[in-house]
Design a protein around this motif. Sequence first.
Motif, PDB file in Angstrom:
ATOM      1  N   GLY A 119      43.877  54.086  43.576  1.00  0.00           N
ATOM      2  CA  GLY A 119      43.292  52.787  43.910  1.00  0.00           C
ATOM      3  C   GLY A 119      43.984  52.063  45.047  1.00  0.00           C
ATOM      4  N   HIS A 160      40.238  45.437  42.036  1.00  0.00           N
ATOM      5  CA  HIS A 160      39.985  46.697  41.320  1.00  0.00           C
ATOM      6  C   HIS A 160      41.245  47.228  40.638  1.00  0.00           C
ATOM      7  CE1 HIS A 160      41.418  47.927  45.275  1.00  0.00           C
ATOM      8  NE2 HIS A 160      41.892  49.006  44.658  1.00  0.00           N
ATOM      9  N   SER A 169      35.412  44.631  44.470  1.00  0.00           N
ATOM     10  CA  SER A 169      36.576  44.440  45.316  1.00  0.00           C
ATOM     11  C   SER A 169      36.149  44.458  46.777  1.00  0.00           C
ATOM     12  CB  SER A 169      37.583  45.568  45.052  1.00  0.00           C
ATOM     13  OG  SER A 169      38.717  45.406  45.870  1.00  0.00           O
ATOM     14  N   ILE A 188      38.991  48.612  37.402  1.00  0.00           N
ATOM     15  CA  ILE A 188      38.279  49.395  38.425  1.00  0.00           C
ATOM     16  C   ILE A 188      36.798  49.011  38.505  1.00  0.00           C
ATOM     17  CG2 ILE A 188      37.686  51.369  36.959  1.00  0.00           C
ATOM     18  CD1 ILE A 188      38.966  51.604  40.580  1.00  0.00           C
ATOM     19  N   LYS A 189      36.261  48.384  37.467  1.00  0.00           N
ATOM     20  CA  LYS A 189      34.843  47.989  37.453  1.00  0.00           C
ATOM     21  C   LYS A 189      34.599  46.660  38.152  1.00  0.00           C
ATOM     22  CE  LYS A 189      33.983  50.588  33.269  1.00  0.00           C
ATOM     23  NZ  LYS A 189      33.773  50.542  31.834  1.00  0.00           N
ATOM     24  N   LYS A 190      35.689  45.916  38.434  1.00  0.00           N
ATOM     25  CA  LYS A 190      35.545  44.633  39.129  1.00  0.00           C
ATOM     26  C   LYS A 190      35.197  44.876  40.593  1.00  0.00           C
ATOM     27  CE  LYS A 190      38.549  41.544  36.543  1.00  0.00           C
ATOM     28  NZ  LYS A 190      39.738  40.680  36.616  1.00  0.00           N
TER      29      LYS A 190
END
Length: 128
Positions: free
Chosen positions: A36, A93, A101, A97-99
């Motif tokens: 990430g 993220h 960005s 990770i689903k947010k």
Amino acid sequence: MKHPIYILLLLITCASCTKQPKLDGIDLEKFRADYGGCKGDRTKMIEKLKSLKSEIKGVSSNDLDNYFGKPDIQQLSDRSQEYYIYFLEAGTHCEDIKKPSSSLIMAVRFSAMGMATEVNFQRGMPEE
């Protein structure tokens, strides 16, 4: 009857040959370990990655997995195409990770045959 067998073997051999990119100057181990882009190691590689854009085109999705690791996000697109998304800098993220960005990403688009056809550097996710 021998000729069809030779032709089949030749086709299989050609299909298994994929482009081997020259990724000099990229520490692939650090890239893979910085999931990430949250550690900040990928940020230091941005300019070098941009300069290697043409080297990445033509690489198979399996080979790209071997070089850069599994993508941070894998996104399916129309006509059996897909994107591999690699975040290059920290952002929202990193918490989830689903947010959504707006961090800088490297988006690699693959054809239905699994070959990289496009490499883009942009903020946020690619439009489908």
